[in-house]
Design an enzyme around this catalytic site. Sequence first.
Site, PDB file in Angstrom:
ATOM      1  N   HIS A 195     108.335  41.111  28.642  1.00 30.29           N
ATOM      2  CA  HIS A 195     107.816  40.065  27.751  1.00 30.29           C
ATOM      3  C   HIS A 195     106.728  39.199  28.365  1.00 30.29           C
ATOM      4  O   HIS A 195     105.883  38.669  27.653  1.00 30.29           O
ATOM      5  CB  HIS A 195     108.972  39.163  27.304  1.00 30.29           C
ATOM      6  CG  HIS A 195     108.569  38.108  26.331  1.00 30.29           C
ATOM      7  ND1 HIS A 195     108.096  38.392  25.077  1.00 30.29           N
ATOM      8  CD2 HIS A 195     108.549  36.751  26.437  1.00 30.29           C
ATOM      9  CE1 HIS A 195     107.807  37.269  24.433  1.00 30.29           C
ATOM     10  NE2 HIS A 195     108.069  36.260  25.248  1.00 30.29           N
ATOM     11  N   ASP A 208     103.440  34.844  23.554  1.00 33.32           N
ATOM     12  CA  ASP A 208     104.731  34.387  23.046  1.00 33.32           C
ATOM     13  C   ASP A 208     104.465  33.386  21.920  1.00 33.32           C
ATOM     14  O   ASP A 208     103.726  33.701  20.987  1.00 33.32           O
ATOM     15  CB  ASP A 208     105.568  33.808  24.199  1.00 33.32           C
ATOM     16  CG  ASP A 208     106.957  33.362  23.790  1.00 33.32           C
ATOM     17  OD1 ASP A 208     107.838  34.225  23.613  1.00 33.32           O
ATOM     18  OD2 ASP A 208     107.167  32.142  23.633  1.00 33.32           O
TER      19      ASP A 208
END
Length: 333
Positions: A304, A102
């Site tokens: 994610h 991320d």
Amino acid sequence: MTDAVKHSYVDVNGVGLHVAEQGEGPLVLLLHGFPESWYSWRHQFGPLAAAGYRVVAPDQRGYARSDQPDDVHAYSLLHLTGDVIGLIHALGEERAVVVGHDWGAPVGWATSMFRPDVVRAVAGLSVPPNLPAGLAPPSLARELYGDGFYQVYFQQPGVADAELGQDPTSTFRRVLYGGSGDNPANDSPQPWVIPDGATFLDTAPEPERLPGWITEDDIAAFATDYARHGDRAFTGGLNWYRNIARNNELLTAFQGRGIDVPALFVTGDRDMVLSLRGVDKAIKHLDTIVPRLYRSVLLKGCGHWTQQERPDEVNAALLDFLAHLDGGGGTLT
């Protein structure tokens, strides 16, 4: 090899960083994203340490147990990459493999571009390299996705801070489930956009039950560390978003420069990041920015939170990459 994760604090560039560490050998530095902490790498410590590596995961500046500078300008990409280099040296090392997920991925990519003499290899999870600044400036983000785009929403002073910090336990349940491959809404990933009149958490309802890869104890571990900062629990991480435009200004001198170290990229096919404009092309042409790319790995059914959702597959990819770097040649094709 040491058997347990050790915790300590290191002063880096005037900021006290909490670090978790296990193992002995070549340094592998793990950089978390938003809203996470060292704990997001809990499944990587043991396997990497057992393979002969010194594994260190900091809470990056502004997050969890680390210091949270008051000045919003103290969270530029130059500060964040400076922390990586400073931490490597403070740990008594000259070089490291840097792995980022991320927000940690742009930090890792940029650090490897700035200092290939210190970063001997880089792995990015979820976010491919988009150099030099890492993320689209707010003006372009608004043009592409509207004012409700989550990155634009996060840049409003105090708004997301109060919303996310009201109940950190609920926030982590909502956000971690919302971005996961277990959320049916991610069967066809879309940009995270908040409708007019709604809040960010309105778009991430409480799940009826947590997916199998995360427990209530895991949620509590994140929430407890964040609660140390009181009503500013999420402010440090949000300040990273508030420097996106500034990053683009600060790093204009590096436009056109690529990454000249060995690299690995891993993402999930249900990751929202894949829906963002230009990401598909960036992944398809990774070797133009990262000519020494070793592999690009796509995890089926993964959302994610790559290393948390699919720890075994991520660990296998990392260990194969590390073996390749250290002369083992790698085992995956």
